[in-house]
Design an enzyme around this catalytic site. Structure first.
Site, short mmCIF file in Angstrom:
data_model
loop_
_atom_site.label_atom_id
_atom_site.label_comp_id
_atom_site.label_asym_id
_atom_site.label_seq_id
_atom_site.Cartn_x
_atom_site.Cartn_y
_atom_site.Cartn_z
CB SER A 14 -0.85 -0.01 1.27
OG SER A 14 -1.41 1.26 1.53
CE1 TYR A 66 -4.00 -2.18 5.57
CE2 TYR A 66 -3.15 0.02 5.10
CZ TYR A 66 -3.72 -1.16 4.66
OH TYR A 66 -4.01 -1.34 3.33
N1 LIG Z 1 -8.90 -0.38 -0.14
C1 LIG Z 1 -7.88 0.41 -0.33
O1 LIG Z 1 -8.05 1.62 -0.49
C2 LIG Z 1 -6.49 -0.17 -0.34
C3 LIG Z 1 -5.41 0.68 -0.58
C4 LIG Z 1 -4.13 0.15 -0.61
C5 LIG Z 1 -3.93 -1.21 -0.42
N2 LIG Z 1 -4.99 -2.01 -0.18
C6 LIG Z 1 -4.73 -3.43 0.02
O2 LIG Z 1 -5.38 -4.15 -1.01
C7 LIG Z 1 -5.63 -5.49 -0.56
C8 LIG Z 1 -7.08 -5.83 -0.87
O3 LIG Z 1 -7.92 -5.02 -0.06
P1 LIG Z 1 -9.35 -4.54 -0.52
O4 LIG Z 1 -9.37 -3.09 -0.36
O5 LIG Z 1 -9.68 -5.15 -1.82
O6 LIG Z 1 -10.25 -5.16 0.67
P2 LIG Z 1 -11.34 -6.31 0.64
O7 LIG Z 1 -11.70 -6.54 2.08
O8 LIG Z 1 -12.43 -5.96 -0.29
O9 LIG Z 1 -10.54 -7.59 0.10
C9 LIG Z 1 -9.70 -8.37 0.93
C10 LIG Z 1 -10.19 -9.81 0.92
O10 LIG Z 1 -9.31 -10.60 1.74
C11 LIG Z 1 -10.13 -11.52 2.47
N3 LIG Z 1 -9.40 -11.98 3.66
C12 LIG Z 1 -9.22 -11.29 4.83
N4 LIG Z 1 -8.57 -12.05 5.71
C13 LIG Z 1 -8.32 -13.24 5.09
C14 LIG Z 1 -7.71 -14.44 5.50
N5 LIG Z 1 -7.21 -14.58 6.74
N6 LIG Z 1 -7.63 -15.46 4.62
C15 LIG Z 1 -8.16 -15.35 3.37
N7 LIG Z 1 -8.78 -14.24 2.92
C16 LIG Z 1 -8.86 -13.19 3.78
C17 LIG Z 1 -11.37 -10.70 2.81
O11 LIG Z 1 -12.46 -11.51 3.21
C18 LIG Z 1 -11.60 -9.96 1.50
O12 LIG Z 1 -12.41 -10.70 0.62
C19 LIG Z 1 -5.31 -5.51 0.94
O13 LIG Z 1 -4.03 -6.08 1.12
C20 LIG Z 1 -5.29 -4.04 1.30
O14 LIG Z 1 -4.46 -3.78 2.41
C21 LIG Z 1 -6.27 -1.53 -0.16
#
Ligand SMILES: NC(=O)c1ccc[n+]([C@@H]2O[C@H](COP(=O)([O-])OP(=O)(O)OC[C@H]3O[C@@H](n4cnc5c(N)ncnc54)[C@H](O)[C@@H]3O)[C@@H](O)[C@H]2O)c1
Length: 269
Positions: free
Chosen positions: A143, A156
């Site tokens: 991120s 985080y």
């Molecule tokens: N949303 C943002 O703005 C943003 C920005 C930068 C980075 N990210 C990163 O992107 C990645 C995806 O996040 P997102 O925003 O799509 O969120 P999201 O919650 O929509 O997707 C993450 C998925 O991971 C699954 N998950 C969580 N714990 C788990 C586990 N122990 N085992 C298996 N699956 C598990 C969740 O159920 C979910 O479906 C993450 O690593 C997040 O930190 C997100």
């Protein structure tokens, strides 16, 4: 040309948000996609969306036994694995350290680091030999929080910094057989990124933030003035996961619409 034609691509944490968008994109680029996801409800929805064409496995990335079962199911169905895309993650609720109850810090740290860091490490260990056999690739998700303050709270942010370091070290240890790179997104539209159970915030999701407020914040801060969808991230993930990437390993691509490319916050343009 399809970037991932006939490749088998595993997306961990592919039940919503970034991972789901990237999984859809990889399919459009010719991949046989496998999705590993913890949420039973999301697994049900994935099976409804993709039918038998996508192998959807319920499991927890922090549990070695679940990952081993996933590996066995991939071998049984496809006999090989060409790329692993890690997209799981949980958030810390963006709470400053001094506002966190002291007696919750232990469990908060363990919860976030188990999913955000240990999960990627276990995946790397469990799937290495399959990736080695195909001269494949890993793409991990960090991120912009790994690069600059205020992309989340302390825990985080530290976990995302750790993923950046995992990319460096894994690329070194897995060379020359498996290329390992990272992607560092900023905001993602329709993300369901959840808060931690240890602070009672597991029901809090990024998608709860009013869409317009999130969008207008991004429009005012990012140089490209848009909040990307998960699918918008598809091409960079698909390229890094594909055999067409012959030149990058150990790198993290900052995919932030130019958010960090500034020293002073003024509206761009
Ligand atoms: N949303 C943002 O703005 C943003 C920005 C930068 C980075 N990210 C990163 O992107 C990645 C995806 O996040 P997102 O925003 O799509 O969120 P999201 O919650 O929509 O997707 C993450 C998925 O991971 C699954 N998950 C969580 N714990 C788990 C586990 N122990 N085992 C298996 N699956 C598990 C969740 O159920 C979910 O479906 C993450 O690593 C997040 O930190 C997100």
């Amino acid at each position: 040309m399809q970037l991932l034609k006939d490749d088998v691509v595993l997306v961990t944490g592919g039940g919503s948000g970034l991972g789901l968008g990237v999984a859809r994109y990889c399919r459009a680029e010719g991949a046989e996609v496998v999705i590993f996801e913890i949420s039973a409800e999301k697994v049900r929805q994935l099976r409804e969306e993709f039918g038998p064409e996508v192998l959807v496995i319920q499991g927890d990335v922090t549990k070695l036994a679940d990952l081993r079962a996933c590996r066995a199911a991939i071998l049984e169905r496809h006999g090989r694995l060409n790329a692993l895309i890690g997209a799981q993650g949980i958030f810390d609720g963006n709470i400053p350290l001094l506002q966190m109850p002291e007696d919750r810090l232990d469990t908060l740290f363990d919860e976030i680091f188990h999913v955000n860091v240990k999960g990627y490490m276990l995946c790397a260990r469990v799937f290495f030999d399959l990736l080695q056999a195909t001269e494949g690739a890993m793409v991990l998700t960090t991120s912009t929080a790994a690069y600059a303050a205020d992309g989340g709270g302390l825990v985080y942010t530290a976990s995302k910094g750790a993923i950046r370091s995992l990319v460096n070290q894994l690329a070194f240890e897995f060379a020359p057989h498996v290329r390992v790179n990272g992607v560092a997104p900023a905001g993602i539209a329709n993300s369901q990124l959840s808060g931690p159970r240890s602070l009672g915030l597991e029901g809090q999701k990024q998608s709860d933030i009013p869409k317009d407020a999130f969008l207008s914040m991004f429009r005012s801060l990012s140089l490209l003035q848009e909040l990307p969808t998960a699918e918008d991230h598809g091409p960079i993930y698909a390229f890094l996961a594909s055999r067409h990437n012959k030149i990058m390993t150990g790198q993290t691509v900052v995919a932030d619409q130019g958010l960090l490319n500034r020293a002073v916050l003024k509206t761009a343009g």
